[in-house]
Every structure is written in structure tokens, then in C-alpha cells.
Motif scaffolding. Structure first.
Motif, PDB file in Angstrom:
ATOM      1  N   ALA A 130       0.817  -1.212   0.000  1.00 51.76           N
ATOM      2  CA  ALA A 130       0.000   0.000   0.000  1.00 51.76           C
ATOM      3  C   ALA A 130       0.851   1.263   0.000  1.00 51.76           C
ATOM      4  CB  ALA A 130      -0.926  -0.003   1.213  1.00 51.76           C
ATOM      5  N   PHE A 131       2.061   1.199   0.542  1.00 51.64           N
ATOM      6  CA  PHE A 131       2.950   2.350   0.549  1.00 51.64           C
ATOM      7  C   PHE A 131       3.723   2.504  -0.753  1.00 51.64           C
ATOM      8  CE2 PHE A 131       2.177   1.969   5.067  1.00 51.64           C
ATOM      9  CZ  PHE A 131       2.203   3.285   5.519  1.00 51.64           C
ATOM     10  N   THR A 132       3.860   1.413  -1.514  1.00 55.30           N
ATOM     11  CA  THR A 132       4.610   1.460  -2.777  1.00 55.30           C
ATOM     12  C   THR A 132       3.868   0.685  -3.862  1.00 55.30           C
ATOM     13  OG1 THR A 132       5.909  -0.474  -2.098  1.00 55.30           O
ATOM     14  CG2 THR A 132       6.856   1.709  -1.643  1.00 55.30           C
ATOM     15  N   PRO A 133       2.619   1.051  -4.156  1.00 63.19           N
ATOM     16  CA  PRO A 133       1.856   0.275  -5.145  1.00 63.19           C
ATOM     17  C   PRO A 133       2.384   0.484  -6.560  1.00 63.19           C
ATOM     18  CG  PRO A 133       0.654   2.251  -4.534  1.00 63.19           C
ATOM     19  CD  PRO A 133       1.858   2.196  -3.635  1.00 63.19           C
ATOM     20  N   ASP A 134       2.129  -0.484  -7.404  1.00 60.18           N
ATOM     21  CA  ASP A 134       2.443  -0.317  -8.821  1.00 60.18           C
ATOM     22  C   ASP A 134       1.556   0.757  -9.431  1.00 60.18           C
ATOM     23  OD1 ASP A 134       4.465  -2.442  -9.252  1.00 60.18           O
ATOM     24  OD2 ASP A 134       2.842  -3.762  -8.608  1.00 60.18           O
ATOM     25  N   TRP A 135       1.962   1.273 -10.581  1.00 61.71           N
ATOM     26  CA  TRP A 135       1.296   2.442 -11.172  1.00 61.71           C
ATOM     27  C   TRP A 135      -0.190   2.229 -11.380  1.00 61.71           C
ATOM     28  CZ3 TRP A 135      -1.299   2.008 -15.755  1.00 61.71           C
ATOM     29  CH2 TRP A 135      -1.015   0.900 -16.550  1.00 61.71           C
ATOM     30  N   PHE A 136      -0.596   1.035 -11.777  1.00 64.06           N
ATOM     31  CA  PHE A 136      -2.000   0.789 -12.099  1.00 64.06           C
ATOM     32  C   PHE A 136      -2.869   0.674 -10.852  1.00 64.06           C
ATOM     33  CE2 PHE A 136      -0.168  -3.412 -11.573  1.00 64.06           C
ATOM     34  CZ  PHE A 136      -1.137  -4.089 -10.845  1.00 64.06           C
ATOM     35  N   ALA A 137      -2.236   0.477  -9.702  1.00 65.32           N
ATOM     36  CA  ALA A 137      -2.982   0.277  -8.457  1.00 65.32           C
ATOM     37  C   ALA A 137      -2.963   1.481  -7.536  1.00 65.32           C
ATOM     38  CB  ALA A 137      -2.416  -0.941  -7.713  1.00 65.32           C
ATOM     39  N   GLY A 138      -2.147   2.477  -7.847  1.00 60.36           N
ATOM     40  CA  GLY A 138      -1.930   3.579  -6.925  1.00 60.36           C
ATOM     41  C   GLY A 138      -3.188   4.328  -6.523  1.00 60.36           C
ATOM     42  N   GLY A 139      -4.114   4.507  -7.459  1.00 59.50           N
ATOM     43  CA  GLY A 139      -5.325   5.264  -7.158  1.00 59.50           C
ATOM     44  C   GLY A 139      -6.225   4.610  -6.140  1.00 59.50           C
ATOM     45  N   GLY A 140      -6.059   3.312  -5.944  1.00 59.94           N
ATOM     46  CA  GLY A 140      -6.912   2.591  -5.014  1.00 59.94           C
ATOM     47  C   GLY A 140      -6.479   2.680  -3.569  1.00 59.94           C
ATOM     48  N   TYR A 141      -5.301   3.242  -3.313  1.00 59.74           N
ATOM     49  CA  TYR A 141      -4.783   3.352  -1.951  1.00 59.74           C
ATOM     50  C   TYR A 141      -4.728   4.821  -1.536  1.00 59.74           C
ATOM     51  CZ  TYR A 141      -3.334  -1.538  -2.372  1.00 59.74           C
ATOM     52  OH  TYR A 141      -3.322  -2.906  -2.531  1.00 59.74           O
ATOM     53  N   ILE A 142      -5.481   5.168  -0.518  1.00 56.63           N
ATOM     54  CA  ILE A 142      -5.486   6.530   0.017  1.00 56.63           C
ATOM     55  C   ILE A 142      -4.618   6.514   1.263  1.00 56.63           C
ATOM     56  CG2 ILE A 142      -6.906   8.420   0.876  1.00 56.63           C
ATOM     57  CD1 ILE A 142      -7.350   7.693  -2.093  1.00 56.63           C
ATOM     58  N   ARG A 143      -3.388   6.978   1.110  1.00 55.85           N
ATOM     59  CA  ARG A 143      -2.383   6.796   2.160  1.00 55.85           C
ATOM     60  C   ARG A 143      -2.791   7.428   3.488  1.00 55.85           C
ATOM     61  NH1 ARG A 143       4.136   7.097   1.350  1.00 55.85           N
ATOM     62  NH2 ARG A 143       4.724   7.236   3.546  1.00 55.85           N
ATOM     63  N   LYS A 144      -3.503   8.554   3.439  1.00 55.79           N
ATOM     64  CA  LYS A 144      -3.881   9.195   4.708  1.00 55.79           C
ATOM     65  C   LYS A 144      -4.870   8.357   5.500  1.00 55.79           C
ATOM     66  CE  LYS A 144      -6.669  12.119   1.735  1.00 55.79           C
ATOM     67  NZ  LYS A 144      -6.739  13.469   1.157  1.00 55.79           N
ATOM     68  N   ASP A 145      -5.484   7.347   4.892  1.00 55.76           N
ATOM     69  CA  ASP A 145      -6.351   6.435   5.640  1.00 55.76           C
ATOM     70  C   ASP A 145      -5.557   5.541   6.583  1.00 55.76           C
ATOM     71  OD1 ASP A 145      -8.845   7.226   4.815  1.00 55.76           O
ATOM     72  OD2 ASP A 145      -9.065   5.683   3.283  1.00 55.76           O
ATOM     73  N   PHE A 146      -4.404   5.049   6.124  1.00 58.12           N
ATOM     74  CA  PHE A 146      -3.678   4.042   6.903  1.00 58.12           C
ATOM     75  C   PHE A 146      -2.320   4.507   7.406  1.00 58.12           C
ATOM     76  CE2 PHE A 146      -3.247   3.177   2.339  1.00 58.12           C
ATOM     77  CZ  PHE A 146      -1.872   3.269   2.162  1.00 58.12           C
TER      78      PHE A 146
END
Length: 263
Positions: A130-146
């Protein structure tokens, strides 16, 4: 509350396209999917599973989620946030002992950091990704949540910790089910009266995925996705569990919702 119960709740919905949920299907047709989350009450302390959307998206979705709203548009009221719904059931947020994460995508992280005494349980593989997602997955992780200070985390380690028994009494068991996300896990809930329920979460968005009639519209690994469904199907057959898929707008209405419960 000391009875063992499973509450099924919903933090609004997501507007998207059929092909976002069922790969290569729908010809661009609109689709709206529920965003479930779950509460288990237990004498050793209660558990939230996922928590749905963060409550912030109810008032400023684009400000909180950014451009992913162009693909997944949340429809949510503030009173559908997980903390408000737990309080509405008469449960003190301080009595929540665990926040258990199937994975860390944005529509599953609404409970993180909201319950002051909770330990947050997640697969280590998912947390690190979640801290280093691949380019296609980045939008699905909202870092300020976790990525919040002061959280207590408990990390599980894939196959080594598979079928981890959270309470030690068989009530809630994790099932490692990667594919949709690298560290995805599903859950087997065993209840005294209602019997076992298998929460596939996003290992199977819909019954089409469960029945091997469609791939999900988003995945990290096709092979892992298919094999995780096969693993879960075997578990459901052996345990006799009722299957609860992750975001099926046709199947979800048939389940009993809070304030009703399974016990």
C-alpha cells in the motif's frame, strides 16, 4: 454487549461501470455497487471488519480521494460512516478491540484509526504494498487512511499465518486470498446459532466471480485471483458456510442488515 453476533452494515455505494466490476463486460453501462462492512460483537472485545468508505468522502469525495472519483464515485451520507453506525447500535467505540483489514483499498479503510483501543490486523504484504503500489494500483490506496501516527498494527504473514484464529475460539478466522490485492484476506465467521458465514470480501466481488463466470474488473494477479476463489469454494463446501460476496448489488440485499444480526 457480550453475545457473539455478526452485524452487516453498508457505508453507502460506489457508482462505476459494469466493466470496473466484471472484466470486459457491460459495454460501458452504468453500475452501482454496495460498500459493505461488518461488526462482530464478542465478550473479549468487538471487531470491525474493514469499515467501508472513510466518512470524509460523504462531504468532500474528490478532496479526499482525488481523481479516482472519475472511476468510482462514492454515494454516502455522514451518518453512514462506520463510527456513527457503531454508536447507533449502542456500542461504545472504545469497546472495539480489533479493526481487521481484508486489504487497504479506499473502500475498505474507513475504520482505521477511528477506534481508540483497537489493534489493526492486516497482512504484512498488503501493508507494505500500500505504501509502494504499482502504477495501475496507486489510485486505489489513500495513504492518509492508513498512514496515521500512533496506530497499533498486528501483521499476518501470508501462508505462514493462514487460518489465523483471532479470538482463539473459532469465531473469526482469516483466510489468505490474494489476487485482487497482493495481501488480500477473506474471513470465515462461525456463529453459535447461524452457523458459518464466509465473507469473501473482494476475492469475489460478485456471484459471477464466485461461479467462475467473470474476472473482477480490477486485480493484481489473474492467476492468484482464480486460485483464491477455488480455495474459498473448497472451504465453503467443507464448512457448509453461507457465502457473502464483496460488492454484489443483486446478492447483498438478501442478507439481514443492522440493526438485525446473525448470532
Amino acid at each position: 454487549m457480550t453475545d457473539i453476533r455478526l452485524y452487516m452494515l453498508q457505508s453507502g455505494s460506489l457508482k462505476c461501470k459494469v466493466h470496473n466490476i466484471k472484466m470486459n463486460q457491460g459495454n460501458g453501462a452504468d453500475y452501482e455497487i454496495p460498500v459493505p462492512f461488518f461488526l462482530i460483537t464478542h465478550p473479549k472485545g468487538h471487531t470491525i471488519i474493514d469499515g467501508g468508505n472513510a466518512v470524509e468522502v460523504a462531504t468532500d469525495a474528490r478532496g479526499y480521494w482525488g481523481g479516482i472519483c472519475d472511476v468510482y464515485q462514492p454515494v454516502m451520507r455522514e451518518d453512514e460512516g462506520c463510527v456513527a453506525q457503531v454508536k447507533a447500535l449502542g456500542i461504545d467505540p472504545a469497546d472495539v478491540k480489533y479493526v481487521v483489514q481484508s486489504h487497504l483499498h479506499l473502500d475498505h479503510t474507513g475504520a482505521i484509526g477511528r477506534f481508540p483501543n483497537a489493534t489493526h490486523v492486516v497482512q504484512r504484504r498488503e501493508y507494505e504494498y500500500a505504501f509502494t503500489p504499482d502504477w495501475f494500483a496507486g489510485g486505489g490506496y489513500i495513504r492518509k487512511d492508513f498512514d496515521r501516527p500512533g496506530l497499533r498494527w498486528q501483521f499476518l504473514n501470508g501462508e505462514l499465518d493462514d487460518h489465523y484464529d483471532l479470538y482463539g475460539d473459532g469465531t473469526l478466522t482469516t483466510v489468505f486470498s490474494p489476487g485482487h490485492a497482493p495481501g488480500h484476506q477473506s474471513f470465515l465467521v462461525r456463529l453459535p446459532k447461524s452457523g458459518p458465514l464466509l465473507l469473501t470480501i473482494d476475492a469475489a466481488y460478485t456471484l459471477d466471480h464466485w461461479n467462475e463466470q467473470a474476472l473482477p474488473g480490477f486485480l493484481a494477479s489473474t492467476v492468484d485471483t482464480v486460485r483464491s476463489v477455488q480455495k474459498l469454494r473448497t472451504l465453503a463446501e467443507r464448512s457448509g458456510a453461507q457465502v457473502v460476496t464483496g460488492h454484489d448489488p443483486d446478492a447483498w440485499p438478501a442478507f439481514k442488515k443492522a440493526p438485525g444480526y446473525y448470532d
